[in-house]
Design an enzyme around this catalytic site. Structure first.
Site, short mmCIF file in Angstrom:
data_model
loop_
_atom_site.label_atom_id
_atom_site.label_comp_id
_atom_site.label_asym_id
_atom_site.label_seq_id
_atom_site.Cartn_x
_atom_site.Cartn_y
_atom_site.Cartn_z
N GLU A 133 2.20 -9.17 -1.11
CA GLU A 133 1.99 -10.06 0.03
C GLU A 133 1.70 -11.52 -0.32
O GLU A 133 2.03 -12.42 0.46
CB GLU A 133 0.85 -9.52 0.91
CG GLU A 133 1.23 -8.31 1.73
CD GLU A 133 1.19 -7.00 0.94
OE1 GLU A 133 1.53 -5.95 1.50
OE2 GLU A 133 0.80 -7.04 -0.25
N GLY A 142 2.76 -1.87 3.89
CA GLY A 142 2.54 -0.87 4.93
C GLY A 142 2.91 0.54 4.53
O GLY A 142 2.37 1.50 5.09
N ASP A 173 -3.06 -6.00 3.01
CA ASP A 173 -3.85 -5.51 4.14
C ASP A 173 -3.75 -3.98 4.21
O ASP A 173 -3.99 -3.33 3.23
CB ASP A 173 -3.39 -6.19 5.44
CG ASP A 173 -1.93 -5.91 5.79
OD1 ASP A 173 -1.12 -5.63 4.87
OD2 ASP A 173 -1.58 -5.97 6.98
N GLY A 195 5.59 -3.37 6.18
CA GLY A 195 5.62 -3.65 7.61
C GLY A 195 6.80 -4.53 7.96
O GLY A 195 7.49 -5.06 7.08
#
Length: 336
Positions: free
Chosen positions: A136, A113, A144, A64
């Site tokens: 992350e 992502g 996530d 992301g």
């Protein structure tokens, strides 16, 4: 300007990720464009298969647009942060629920992502150039994109290992642990893509997949050291493995991570093992809203992606000093 290109032919809709300077990191426009396109194609009876590829060979999608999220956080723009994560997770959920075969061709880096728009799909093809990771915790965040649903469903300890350490695995490793479904040599990937675009049945297009190469992921060790959700116990076990180079390497990765992120990640993966995918996305949205306001997130992204000095100052700096109440607030009161 759009960073995705789309085309339809022979019953196949193709999305090409084309933001090479950012290694196809998903910004808000890419997420919105993909969601709109997939929504249209899902309802179009003339489209039988969706193919997702990259315009470049360095990355499928490096994750992301975390730098933008840090900027939003510094500006106090919580609305933009919520919009980004809500729309990203909505896209990932669409991929997970997609009514047609969804095929990703991963030839290069796929992180964060990038896994959200591939792993949830039906077919994930990797090559020897693929590099898979959820890094992350090193930036004060947590895995996530629905990973708190799929990580705990990998072989014992593997999800916790990948989530906590951010360890990078190769294409053949991704197949071995279940993150990918097919292995194709990089030199043959263009031919596979062309076969899919021409409308060949997927079974025929992927008939040449496979390899004699084997994974060297130490599943037994991972199951032994990472079966727990107690970060202190995991680290203690690894430190006790005197003379084990792999254990020492894992300690090195964990020491680079935010201690708070490690505890949050362990709790999120543990909770995800008992949750449906919808619940996981809801919990992740809450945690993302909370953790992006912390010093560790701002500092971690600064050190890794902005200044790139790789020397973040996390607070607290030791895993045993993390306040369980802070972890509970980030994860959500329903998870103890």
């Amino acid at each position: 300007m759009s960073f995705i290109r789309t085309s339809v032919s022979n019953g196949v809709g193709e999305i090409v990720l084309d933001r090479p300077k950012a290694l196809n990191a998903l910004d808000q426009t890419m997420i919105d464009d993909m969601y709109a396109t997939l929504g249209e194609w899902g309802d179009d009876d003339s489209i039988e298969t969706v193919l997702v590829t990259s315009a470049g060979d360095r990355a499928f999608c490096a994750g992301g647009d975390i730098r933008a999220i840090r900027d939003y956080s510094l500006d106090g723009d919580t609305t933009a942060i919520t919009r980004y994560f809500n729309s990203e997770y909505r896209l990932d959920q669409m991929v997970a629920d997609y009514p047609k075969p969804y095929v990703s061709l991963i030839d290069g880096a796929a992180m964060g992502g990038g896994l959200g728009i591939s792993v949830h799909g039906e077919i994930r093809v990797v090559t020897e150039k693929a590099m898979i990771a959820m890094p992350e915790t090193a930036i004060g965040f947590f895995p996530d994109i629905g990973s708190t649903y799929f990580l705990p469903r990998l072989p014992e300890g593997v999800g916790m290992w990948l989530g906590l350490t951010g360890a990078r695995i190769r294409g053949i490793d991704a197949v071995a642990v279940g993150l990918a479904t097919h292995f194709v040599a990089s030199a043959d990937l263009a031919g596979v893509a062309e076969s899919i675009r021409s409308g060949d049945p997927l079974a025929d297009a992927l008939a040449s997949s496979g390899t004699t190469e084997t994974s060297d992921v130490p599943l037994r060790k991972i199951g032994e050291y990472f079966a727990d959700d107690n970060v202190s116990a995991i680290v203690g076990g690894l430190r006790g493995a005197i003379g084990d180079d792999w254990a020492a390497e894992m300690i090195g990765l964990l020491e680079k991570a935010s201690p708070t992120s490690l505890w949050v990640t362990a709790a999120m993966i543990n909770a995800g093992a008992q949750s449906g995918i919808d619940e996981c996305f809801d919990r992740e949205l809450h945690a993302a809203q909370q953790i992006t306001a912390t010093n560790d997130f701002l500092e971690g992204v600064r050190a890794v992606l902005v200044d790139k000095d790789r020397n973040p100052s996390f607070d607290p700096a030791a895993i045993d000093d993390v306040d369980p109440a802070v972890v509970a607030r980030i994860v959500g009161d329903s998870v103890g």
